[in-house]
Design a protein around this motif. Structure first.
Motif, PDB file in Angstrom:
ATOM      1  N   GLU A 243      35.800  27.882  50.347  1.00  0.00           N
ATOM      2  CA  GLU A 243      37.104  27.239  50.378  1.00  0.00           C
ATOM      3  C   GLU A 243      38.012  27.866  49.333  1.00  0.00           C
ATOM      4  O   GLU A 243      37.553  28.480  48.368  1.00  0.00           O
ATOM      5  N   TRP A 244      39.300  27.708  49.559  1.00  0.00           N
ATOM      6  CA  TRP A 244      40.300  28.218  48.630  1.00  0.00           C
ATOM      7  C   TRP A 244      40.693  27.093  47.671  1.00  0.00           C
ATOM      8  O   TRP A 244      40.973  25.981  48.099  1.00  0.00           O
ATOM      9  N   VAL A 245      40.698  27.394  46.386  1.00  0.00           N
ATOM     10  CA  VAL A 245      41.016  26.419  45.348  1.00  0.00           C
ATOM     11  C   VAL A 245      42.233  26.921  44.574  1.00  0.00           C
ATOM     12  O   VAL A 245      42.301  28.099  44.204  1.00  0.00           O
ATOM     13  N   ARG A 246      43.178  26.027  44.330  1.00  0.00           N
ATOM     14  CA  ARG A 246      44.345  26.413  43.525  1.00  0.00           C
ATOM     15  C   ARG A 246      43.911  26.718  42.102  1.00  0.00           C
ATOM     16  O   ARG A 246      43.091  26.007  41.516  1.00  0.00           O
ATOM     17  N   SER A 247      44.490  27.775  41.548  1.00  0.00           N
ATOM     18  CA  SER A 247      44.153  28.176  40.188  1.00  0.00           C
ATOM     19  C   SER A 247      45.375  28.836  39.551  1.00  0.00           C
ATOM     20  O   SER A 247      46.402  29.020  40.213  1.00  0.00           O
ATOM     21  N   PHE A 248      45.233  29.214  38.287  1.00  0.00           N
ATOM     22  CA  PHE A 248      46.359  29.818  37.580  1.00  0.00           C
ATOM     23  C   PHE A 248      45.869  30.557  36.336  1.00  0.00           C
ATOM     24  O   PHE A 248      44.785  30.290  35.824  1.00  0.00           O
ATOM     25  N   ASP A 249      46.663  31.484  35.873  1.00  0.00           N
ATOM     26  CA  ASP A 249      46.484  32.186  34.599  1.00  0.00           C
ATOM     27  C   ASP A 249      45.086  32.747  34.349  1.00  0.00           C
ATOM     28  O   ASP A 249      44.603  32.762  33.224  1.00  0.00           O
ATOM     29  N   GLY A 250      44.404  33.197  35.381  1.00  0.00           N
ATOM     30  CA  GLY A 250      43.099  33.828  35.193  1.00  0.00           C
ATOM     31  C   GLY A 250      41.976  32.874  34.853  1.00  0.00           C
ATOM     32  O   GLY A 250      40.946  33.303  34.332  1.00  0.00           O
ATOM     33  N   ASN A 251      42.147  31.582  35.139  1.00  0.00           N
ATOM     34  CA  ASN A 251      41.064  30.626  34.878  1.00  0.00           C
ATOM     35  C   ASN A 251      39.870  30.939  35.765  1.00  0.00           C
ATOM     36  O   ASN A 251      40.037  31.265  36.939  1.00  0.00           O
ATOM     37  N   TYR A 252      38.676  30.823  35.217  1.00  0.00           N
ATOM     38  CA  TYR A 252      37.470  31.010  36.015  1.00  0.00           C
ATOM     39  C   TYR A 252      37.140  29.687  36.682  1.00  0.00           C
ATOM     40  O   TYR A 252      36.932  28.685  36.017  1.00  0.00           O
ATOM     41  N   GLU A 253      37.135  29.679  37.998  1.00  0.00           N
ATOM     42  CA  GLU A 253      36.791  28.481  38.752  1.00  0.00           C
ATOM     43  C   GLU A 253      35.307  28.530  39.085  1.00  0.00           C
ATOM     44  O   GLU A 253      34.780  29.578  39.463  1.00  0.00           O
ATOM     45  N   LYS A 254      34.634  27.394  38.962  1.00  0.00           N
ATOM     46  CA  LYS A 254      33.199  27.333  39.240  1.00  0.00           C
ATOM     47  C   LYS A 254      32.926  27.759  40.679  1.00  0.00           C
ATOM     48  O   LYS A 254      33.541  27.254  41.612  1.00  0.00           O
ATOM     49  N   GLY A 255      32.015  28.709  40.846  1.00  0.00           N
ATOM     50  CA  GLY A 255      31.651  29.199  42.166  1.00  0.00           C
ATOM     51  C   GLY A 255      32.563  30.279  42.711  1.00  0.00           C
ATOM     52  O   GLY A 255      32.463  30.637  43.884  1.00  0.00           O
ATOM     53  N   ALA A 256      33.471  30.805  41.881  1.00  0.00           N
ATOM     54  CA  ALA A 256      34.395  31.848  42.344  1.00  0.00           C
ATOM     55  C   ALA A 256      33.623  33.032  42.914  1.00  0.00           C
ATOM     56  O   ALA A 256      32.615  33.462  42.363  1.00  0.00           O
ATOM     57  N   VAL A 257      34.099  33.538  44.042  1.00  0.00           N
ATOM     58  CA  VAL A 257      33.425  34.645  44.729  1.00  0.00           C
ATOM     59  C   VAL A 257      33.910  35.967  44.155  1.00  0.00           C
ATOM     60  O   VAL A 257      35.096  36.279  44.186  1.00  0.00           O
ATOM     61  N   SER A 258      32.968  36.722  43.643  1.00  0.00           N
ATOM     62  CA  SER A 258      33.255  38.052  43.111  1.00  0.00           C
ATOM     63  C   SER A 258      32.826  39.091  44.140  1.00  0.00           C
ATOM     64  O   SER A 258      31.775  38.955  44.765  1.00  0.00           O
ATOM     65  N   VAL A 259      33.635  40.133  44.318  1.00  0.00           N
ATOM     66  CA  VAL A 259      33.254  41.203  45.245  1.00  0.00           C
ATOM     67  C   VAL A 259      32.344  42.217  44.565  1.00  0.00           C
ATOM     68  O   VAL A 259      31.624  42.946  45.219  1.00  0.00           O
ATOM     69  N   GLY A 260      32.399  42.267  43.255  1.00  0.00           N
ATOM     70  CA  GLY A 260      31.629  43.244  42.484  1.00  0.00           C
ATOM     71  C   GLY A 260      32.280  43.446  41.134  1.00  0.00           C
ATOM     72  O   GLY A 260      32.926  42.537  40.617  1.00  0.00           O
ATOM     73  N   THR A 261      32.133  44.652  40.590  1.00  0.00           N
ATOM     74  CA  THR A 261      32.685  44.940  39.267  1.00  0.00           C
ATOM     75  C   THR A 261      33.511  46.221  39.287  1.00  0.00           C
ATOM     76  O   THR A 261      33.397  47.039  40.193  1.00  0.00           O
ATOM     77  N   THR A 262      34.303  46.379  38.249  1.00  0.00           N
ATOM     78  CA  THR A 262      35.080  47.604  38.065  1.00  0.00           C
ATOM     79  C   THR A 262      34.246  48.620  37.300  1.00  0.00           C
ATOM     80  O   THR A 262      33.141  48.310  36.846  1.00  0.00           O
ATOM     81  N   HIS A 263      34.807  49.807  37.115  1.00  0.00           N
ATOM     82  CA  HIS A 263      34.100  50.834  36.362  1.00  0.00           C
ATOM     83  C   HIS A 263      33.965  50.469  34.882  1.00  0.00           C
ATOM     84  O   HIS A 263      33.154  51.035  34.189  1.00  0.00           O
ATOM     85  N   TRP A 264      34.744  49.517  34.392  1.00  0.00           N
ATOM     86  CA  TRP A 264      34.581  49.059  33.009  1.00  0.00           C
ATOM     87  C   TRP A 264      33.773  47.766  32.956  1.00  0.00           C
ATOM     88  O   TRP A 264      33.756  47.062  31.969  1.00  0.00           O
ATOM     89  N   ASN A 265      33.072  47.465  34.070  1.00  0.00           N
ATOM     90  CA  ASN A 265      32.108  46.372  34.169  1.00  0.00           C
ATOM     91  C   ASN A 265      32.745  44.982  34.100  1.00  0.00           C
ATOM     92  O   ASN A 265      32.128  44.040  33.642  1.00  0.00           O
ATOM     93  N   GLU A 266      33.968  44.863  34.575  1.00  0.00           N
ATOM     94  CA  GLU A 266      34.621  43.551  34.680  1.00  0.00           C
ATOM     95  C   GLU A 266      34.473  43.061  36.115  1.00  0.00           C
ATOM     96  O   GLU A 266      34.694  43.808  37.065  1.00  0.00           O
ATOM     97  N   ARG A 267      34.095  41.809  36.270  1.00  0.00           N
ATOM     98  CA  ARG A 267      33.971  41.237  37.616  1.00  0.00           C
ATOM     99  C   ARG A 267      35.353  41.131  38.262  1.00  0.00           C
ATOM    100  O   ARG A 267      36.343  40.848  37.598  1.00  0.00           O
ATOM    101  N   VAL A 268      35.390  41.344  39.573  1.00  0.00           N
ATOM    102  CA  VAL A 268      36.630  41.302  40.337  1.00  0.00           C
ATOM    103  C   VAL A 268      36.518  40.171  41.355  1.00  0.00           C
ATOM    104  O   VAL A 268      35.526  40.069  42.074  1.00  0.00           O
ATOM    105  N   PHE A 269      37.540  39.335  41.419  1.00  0.00           N
ATOM    106  CA  PHE A 269      37.517  38.154  42.278  1.00  0.00           C
ATOM    107  C   PHE A 269      38.557  38.250  43.392  1.00  0.00           C
ATOM    108  O   PHE A 269      39.501  39.038  43.316  1.00  0.00           O
ATOM    109  N   ILE A 270      38.395  37.398  44.392  1.00  0.00           N
ATOM    110  CA  ILE A 270      39.279  37.352  45.552  1.00  0.00           C
ATOM    111  C   ILE A 270      40.293  36.238  45.340  1.00  0.00           C
ATOM    112  O   ILE A 270      39.931  35.092  45.105  1.00  0.00           O
ATOM    113  N   CYS A 271      41.560  36.595  45.461  1.00  0.00           N
ATOM    114  CA  CYS A 271      42.617  35.594  45.344  1.00  0.00           C
ATOM    115  C   CYS A 271      43.570  35.775  46.520  1.00  0.00           C
ATOM    116  O   CYS A 271      43.477  36.748  47.267  1.00  0.00           O
TER     117      CYS A 271
END
Length: 176
Positions: A103-131
């Motif tokens: 499900e889609w959950v409203r969020s703001f300012d880069g808050n980490y929402e519990k259960g957020a779906v990550s597609v993977g990581t960047t080359h600097w090892n930061e997780r990337v999320f779907i918005c």
């Protein structure tokens, strides 16, 4: 002995910095392209300004794994980094699972929402999320780097947009 320990520490540190991007393995992703039929288990993520449904996808770009909005009718996956946008014909699609609800959950300012779906990581090892956010006549999937605190949406014919209020895709265990 001191030189050996220093060499080992430097080697471990360098190895950690050179970690290649990694895929999300918590969710089920299938390979997609124009020649594969679209299954009923793929997840709709929104619609583009031309009226096509867009599906939740991911692509590999360099050493990054990034979210993509896939238009099944054209076989193209549109994605963006924090500065530019591209399109590819090779992508993966997110599919439903028997134990999870998406499900889609409203969020703001880069808050980490519990259960957020990550597609993977960047080359600097930061997780990337779907918005996603409403932009230019569509409900468009974008890229969320928590460190940048914005949902970034860009496509080749649209200007770069950064939203501090957006929706983020989360996965929750199914309840009976």
């Amino acid at each position: 002995m001191y030189k050996l320990i220093c060499l080992l520490v430097v080697g471990l540190f360098a190895g950690a910095l050179c970690t290649p991007s990694t895929y999300d393995t918590e969710h089920k992703w299938i390979t997609g392209n124009l020649s594969y039929p679209l299954t009923s288990s793929v997840i709709v993520g929104g619609f583009d300004p031309y009226g096509y449904y867009t599906y939740i996808g991911r692509v590999t770009y360099g050493n990054n794994i990034l979210p993509a909005r896939v238009v099944a009718e054209t076989g193209l996956a549109y994605f963006n980094t924090d500065k530019v946008s591209y399109k590819l014909v090779a992508y993966q699609l997110l599919t439903t699972q028997p134990t999870l609800d998406y499900e889609w959950v409203r969020s703001f300012d880069g808050n980490y929402e519990k259960g957020a779906v990550s597609v993977g990581t960047t080359h600097w090892n930061e997780r990337v999320f779907i918005c996603r956010a409403k932009a230019d006549g569509g409900l468009l999937i974008g890229t969320l780097f928590l460190s940048l605190k914005n949902c970034i949406i860009k496509s080749e014919d649209l200007p770069l947009r950064q939203f501090d209020k957006y929706e983020i895709l989360v996965a929750k265990p199914k309840t009976n």
